[in-house]
Design an enzyme around this catalytic site. Structure first.
Site, PDB file in Angstrom:
ATOM      1  N   PRO A   1       0.793  -1.226   0.000  1.00 17.63           N
ATOM      2  CA  PRO A   1       0.000   0.000   0.000  1.00 17.63           C
ATOM      3  C   PRO A   1       0.826   1.278   0.000  1.00 17.63           C
ATOM      4  CG  PRO A   1      -0.941  -1.603   1.502  1.00 17.63           C
ATOM      5  CD  PRO A   1       0.375  -2.171   1.058  1.00 17.63           C
ATOM      6  N   CYS A   2       0.234   2.329  -0.570  1.00 19.82           N
ATOM      7  CA  CYS A   2       0.909   3.612  -0.754  1.00 19.82           C
ATOM      8  C   CYS A   2       1.395   4.221   0.546  1.00 19.82           C
ATOM      9  CB  CYS A   2      -0.044   4.581  -1.455  1.00 19.82           C
ATOM     10  SG  CYS A   2       0.506   6.288  -1.517  1.00 19.82           S
ATOM     11  N   PHE A   3       0.544   4.196   1.589  1.00 20.24           N
ATOM     12  CA  PHE A   3       0.879   4.909   2.820  1.00 20.24           C
ATOM     13  C   PHE A   3       1.808   4.111   3.732  1.00 20.24           C
ATOM     14  CE2 PHE A   3      -2.567   7.552   1.430  1.00 20.24           C
ATOM     15  CZ  PHE A   3      -2.214   8.807   1.891  1.00 20.24           C
TER      16      PHE A   3
END
Length: 258
Positions: free
Chosen positions: A140-142
């Site tokens: 995931p990006c975060f």
């Protein structure tokens, strides 16, 4: 290219589906006018996971589990990694690809503008000097900050992605209001033991959507220069978005292509 004389159009949308949001962002980049930039501020009608353009998804994310939880899926025209769009606000910027020295300069300027707007609201933020540029399959990006992204308390607050389309650069990103993105793990999207992202609620408390939009606009205006005014979509942009939504962003062939 000089910023003198560039005109900016600010568009604020009601909550829309993931497919419509991506279609509109894409259409704005495909139908540019000389020396014009567009800032679009929007939210999502229901919780939606967006995948980066080249991110592996069909072997990693469970569509049935998403449907059971009321979560949709869409693939972005930009790169980067998965984001759960829920309890967040999204921005997109479209402008000529030669502005500010090109895509890297644009990325830096936009993030400086976002940081300025968030700081105006009282959030103690910074733009990451270091960080790691991860591959599309890194989760995931975060999960991990990338160089140049907006940080708070040592964690990512804004996750952004960018692409060049013709003579335009499209950059869009998610500003975390609340939540922790942990639901992605239950959908198969990576490990669940990473630190949660920073959120505006944790930094400054509840924030009115209009106040956030106005502060972000002021911050970006300060960073990017030019003449700014509220605007609306042109007929050609709507027609392009309609086609993209039907032929690309609502199709499994696009969303689950990788």
């Amino acid at each position: 290219m000089s910023t003198a004389g560039i005109k900016w159009r600010v568009i604020r949308d009601d909550p829309l589906s993931g497919a419509r949001n991506m279609s509109l962002d894409h259409a704005l980049a495909l139908t540019p006018r000389p020396r014009e930039g567009v800032l679009r501020l929007y939210t999502w009608a229901s919780p939606t996971v967006s995948f980066g353009r080249n991110e592996p998804a069909k072997e990693h994310y469970d569509r049935a589990a998403g449907a059971n939880k009321g979560i949709g899926f869409v693939r972005r025209p930009t790169g980067g990694r998965a984001v759960l769009h829920d309890m967040e606000a999204t921005y997109s910027v479209v402008l000529p690809d030669r502005m500010y020295g090109g895509p890297r300069g644009i990325y830096k300027k936009v993030n400086e503008g976002l940081a300025s707007g968030l700081a105006e609201l009282g959030a103690e933020v910074s733009v990451a000097v270091g960080g790691v540029a991860l591959s599309p399959d890194a989760g995931p990006c975060f999960r991990v900050p990338a160089p140049g992204e907006v940080m708070a308390q040592g964690r990512k607050l804004v996750g952004s992605a960018q692409v060049r389309l013709g003579s335009s650069v499209l950059q869009h990103g998610s500003i975390m209001l609340a939540g922790d993105q942990s639901l992605l793990a239950s959908l198969g999207g990576g490990v669940d033991d990473t630190a949660p992202p920073a959120t505006l609620v944790s930094l400054i408390g509840e924030i009115d959507g209009d106040d956030l939009a106005e502060a972000l606009t002021r911050g970006l205006k300060l960073a990017l220069g030019g003449d700014w005014s509220d605007g609306a979509y042109r007929s050609g942009e709507i027609a392009e978005a309609d086609w993209l939504e039907k032929e690309r962003y609502t199709t499994d062939e696009w969303t689950w292509s990788k």
